[in-house]
Design a protein around this motif. Structure first.
Motif, PDB file in Angstrom:
ATOM      1  N   MET A  48       0.844  -1.177   0.000  1.00  0.00           N
ATOM      2  CA  MET A  48       0.000   0.000   0.000  1.00  0.00           C
ATOM      3  C   MET A  48       0.883   1.232   0.000  1.00  0.00           C
ATOM      4  SD  MET A  48      -3.047  -0.766   2.621  1.00  0.00           S
ATOM      5  CE  MET A  48      -2.624  -2.235   3.507  1.00  0.00           C
ATOM      6  N   GLY A  49       0.422   2.225  -0.630  1.00  0.00           N
ATOM      7  CA  GLY A  49       1.167   3.471  -0.665  1.00  0.00           C
ATOM      8  C   GLY A  49       0.216   4.645  -0.625  1.00  0.00           C
ATOM      9  N   ASP A  50       0.733   5.788  -0.226  1.00  0.00           N
ATOM     10  CA  ASP A  50      -0.125   6.963  -0.225  1.00  0.00           C
ATOM     11  C   ASP A  50      -0.129   7.597  -1.612  1.00  0.00           C
ATOM     12  OD1 ASP A  50       2.332   8.155  -0.332  1.00  0.00           O
ATOM     13  OD2 ASP A  50       2.185   9.145   1.599  1.00  0.00           O
ATOM     14  N   LYS A  51      -0.757   8.749  -1.726  1.00  0.00           N
ATOM     15  CA  LYS A  51      -0.932   9.372  -3.037  1.00  0.00           C
ATOM     16  C   LYS A  51       0.392   9.773  -3.677  1.00  0.00           C
ATOM     17  CE  LYS A  51      -5.572  11.046  -2.250  1.00  0.00           C
ATOM     18  NZ  LYS A  51      -6.469  12.176  -2.298  1.00  0.00           N
ATOM     19  N   GLY A  52       1.439   9.887  -2.894  1.00  0.00           N
ATOM     20  CA  GLY A  52       2.755  10.214  -3.441  1.00  0.00           C
ATOM     21  C   GLY A  52       3.286   9.126  -4.362  1.00  0.00           C
ATOM     22  N   TYR A  53       2.771   7.913  -4.231  1.00  0.00           N
ATOM     23  CA  TYR A  53       3.218   6.793  -5.060  1.00  0.00           C
ATOM     24  C   TYR A  53       2.287   6.553  -6.242  1.00  0.00           C
ATOM     25  CZ  TYR A  53       6.407   5.773  -1.284  1.00  0.00           C
ATOM     26  OH  TYR A  53       7.388   5.874  -0.352  1.00  0.00           O
ATOM     27  N   SER A  54       1.389   7.466  -6.498  1.00  0.00           N
ATOM     28  CA  SER A  54       0.437   7.304  -7.585  1.00  0.00           C
ATOM     29  C   SER A  54       1.042   7.836  -8.882  1.00  0.00           C
ATOM     30  CB  SER A  54      -0.865   8.045  -7.268  1.00  0.00           C
ATOM     31  OG  SER A  54      -1.772   7.896  -8.329  1.00  0.00           O
ATOM     32  N   SER A  55       1.847   7.007  -9.527  1.00  0.00           N
ATOM     33  CA  SER A  55       2.410   7.383 -10.821  1.00  0.00           C
ATOM     34  C   SER A  55       2.272   6.211 -11.783  1.00  0.00           C
ATOM     35  CB  SER A  55       3.878   7.783 -10.688  1.00  0.00           C
ATOM     36  OG  SER A  55       4.670   6.652 -10.444  1.00  0.00           O
ATOM     37  N   ARG A  56       2.318   6.508 -13.040  1.00  0.00           N
ATOM     38  CA  ARG A  56       2.166   5.465 -14.063  1.00  0.00           C
ATOM     39  C   ARG A  56       3.284   4.426 -13.946  1.00  0.00           C
ATOM     40  NH1 ARG A  56       1.121   7.856 -19.505  1.00  0.00           N
ATOM     41  NH2 ARG A  56      -0.994   7.760 -18.729  1.00  0.00           N
ATOM     42  N   ARG A  85       4.786  -7.125 -11.519  1.00  0.00           N
ATOM     43  CA  ARG A  85       5.134  -8.080 -10.468  1.00  0.00           C
ATOM     44  C   ARG A  85       3.919  -8.830  -9.915  1.00  0.00           C
ATOM     45  NH1 ARG A  85       9.754  -5.518  -6.666  1.00  0.00           N
ATOM     46  NH2 ARG A  85      11.158  -4.858  -8.316  1.00  0.00           N
ATOM     47  N   GLY A  86       2.734  -8.497 -10.416  1.00  0.00           N
ATOM     48  CA  GLY A  86       1.528  -9.178  -9.948  1.00  0.00           C
ATOM     49  C   GLY A  86       1.021  -8.669  -8.608  1.00  0.00           C
ATOM     50  N   ILE A  87       1.358  -7.436  -8.265  1.00  0.00           N
ATOM     51  CA  ILE A  87       0.946  -6.839  -6.993  1.00  0.00           C
ATOM     52  C   ILE A  87      -0.218  -5.894  -7.259  1.00  0.00           C
ATOM     53  CG2 ILE A  87       1.662  -5.377  -5.073  1.00  0.00           C
ATOM     54  CD1 ILE A  87       4.557  -6.265  -5.687  1.00  0.00           C
ATOM     55  N   LYS A  88      -1.275  -6.030  -6.458  1.00  0.00           N
ATOM     56  CA  LYS A  88      -2.426  -5.149  -6.602  1.00  0.00           C
ATOM     57  C   LYS A  88      -2.131  -3.823  -5.906  1.00  0.00           C
ATOM     58  CE  LYS A  88      -7.332  -4.860  -5.734  1.00  0.00           C
ATOM     59  NZ  LYS A  88      -8.483  -5.481  -5.116  1.00  0.00           N
ATOM     60  N   ALA A  89      -2.243  -2.731  -6.634  1.00  0.00           N
ATOM     61  CA  ALA A  89      -1.960  -1.402  -6.079  1.00  0.00           C
ATOM     62  C   ALA A  89      -3.136  -0.922  -5.251  1.00  0.00           C
ATOM     63  CB  ALA A  89      -1.683  -0.413  -7.201  1.00  0.00           C
ATOM     64  N   VAL A  90      -2.858  -0.516  -4.028  1.00  0.00           N
ATOM     65  CA  VAL A  90      -3.873   0.097  -3.166  1.00  0.00           C
ATOM     66  C   VAL A  90      -3.424   1.540  -2.948  1.00  0.00           C
ATOM     67  CG1 VAL A  90      -5.111  -0.061  -0.979  1.00  0.00           C
ATOM     68  CG2 VAL A  90      -4.284  -2.129  -2.073  1.00  0.00           C
ATOM     69  N   ILE A  91      -3.522   2.325  -4.026  1.00  0.00           N
ATOM     70  CA  ILE A  91      -3.052   3.706  -4.020  1.00  0.00           C
ATOM     71  C   ILE A  91      -4.148   4.577  -4.627  1.00  0.00           C
ATOM     72  CG2 ILE A  91      -1.253   5.282  -4.799  1.00  0.00           C
ATOM     73  CD1 ILE A  91       0.500   2.801  -5.326  1.00  0.00           C
ATOM     74  N   PRO A  92      -4.659   5.556  -3.887  1.00  0.00           N
ATOM     75  CA  PRO A  92      -5.667   6.442  -4.480  1.00  0.00           C
ATOM     76  C   PRO A  92      -5.029   7.356  -5.516  1.00  0.00           C
ATOM     77  CG  PRO A  92      -5.122   7.180  -2.281  1.00  0.00           C
ATOM     78  CD  PRO A  92      -4.387   5.893  -2.496  1.00  0.00           C
ATOM     79  N   GLU A  93      -5.838   7.857  -6.398  1.00  0.00           N
ATOM     80  CA  GLU A  93      -5.369   8.733  -7.466  1.00  0.00           C
ATOM     81  C   GLU A  93      -5.308  10.173  -6.959  1.00  0.00           C
ATOM     82  OE1 GLU A  93      -6.338   8.558 -12.209  1.00  0.00           O
ATOM     83  OE2 GLU A  93      -7.998   8.520 -10.815  1.00  0.00           O
ATOM     84  N   ARG A  94      -4.254  10.890  -7.335  1.00  0.00           N
ATOM     85  CA  ARG A  94      -4.125  12.293  -6.935  1.00  0.00           C
ATOM     86  C   ARG A  94      -5.125  13.148  -7.699  1.00  0.00           C
ATOM     87  NH1 ARG A  94       1.656  11.624  -8.009  1.00  0.00           N
ATOM     88  NH2 ARG A  94       1.277  13.070  -9.717  1.00  0.00           N
ATOM     89  N   GLU A 122      -9.219  -0.278  -2.900  1.00  0.00           N
ATOM     90  CA  GLU A 122     -10.122  -0.609  -1.798  1.00  0.00           C
ATOM     91  C   GLU A 122      -9.941   0.435  -0.691  1.00  0.00           C
ATOM     92  OE1 GLU A 122      -9.474  -4.613  -0.566  1.00  0.00           O
ATOM     93  OE2 GLU A 122      -9.406  -5.326  -2.629  1.00  0.00           O
ATOM     94  N   ALA A 123     -10.947   1.264  -0.512  1.00  0.00           N
ATOM     95  CA  ALA A 123     -10.858   2.364   0.459  1.00  0.00           C
ATOM     96  C   ALA A 123     -10.692   1.845   1.882  1.00  0.00           C
ATOM     97  CB  ALA A 123     -12.091   3.249   0.355  1.00  0.00           C
ATOM     98  N   LEU A 124     -11.372   0.761   2.235  1.00  0.00           N
ATOM     99  CA  LEU A 124     -11.268   0.223   3.597  1.00  0.00           C
ATOM    100  C   LEU A 124      -9.857  -0.288   3.866  1.00  0.00           C
ATOM    101  CD1 LEU A 124     -12.728  -0.410   6.223  1.00  0.00           C
ATOM    102  CD2 LEU A 124     -13.340  -2.621   5.270  1.00  0.00           C
ATOM    103  N   THR A 125      -9.276  -0.975   2.896  1.00  0.00           N
ATOM    104  CA  THR A 125      -7.906  -1.460   3.042  1.00  0.00           C
ATOM    105  C   THR A 125      -6.946  -0.285   3.171  1.00  0.00           C
ATOM    106  OG1 THR A 125      -8.460  -3.383   1.695  1.00  0.00           O
ATOM    107  CG2 THR A 125      -6.139  -2.917   1.991  1.00  0.00           C
TER     108      THR A 125
END
Length: 104
Positions: A1-9, A18-27, A48-51
């Protein structure tokens, strides 16, 4: 999981590779750019907002653990010794919290 700072293409593509599901909201600026492009902007990213809310709980716990100098600077050379220190610090935090909840 990452915060919005990690929301990049680039980060999202690497996670997908790598097959990892991103749990990062869009800026907000990314949302605005996507809407400005119209149909060429693509679909909005789903997370997933709850996650994502649980991420805050984990970050606060790590912040409390880093109040212990030996954990923040990782004095221990061996992983087992470091894990033991983290375990002891976690137990001390847990006992302190339990003591506070008993007095209230």
């Amino acid at each position: 999981m990452g915060d919005k700072g990690y929301s990049s293409r680039m980060i999202r593509l690497e996670l997908r590779r790598r097959g990892i599901k991103a749990v990062i909201p869009e800026r907000r600026d990314q949302i605005a750019n996507r809407k400005r492009k119209g149909s060429r902007g693509g679909r909005p990213h789903v997370y997933e907002a709850l996650t994502y809310k649980h991420r805050n709980l984990v970050e606060r716990c790590i912040g409390k653990l880093k109040q212990w100098r030996a954990i923040a600077t990782r004095f221990d050379k061996l992983a087992g010794s470091y894990l033991a220190g983290v375990t002891i610090a976690s137990l001390m935090l847990w006992l302190r919290q339990a003591e506070l909840s008993d007095t209230l």
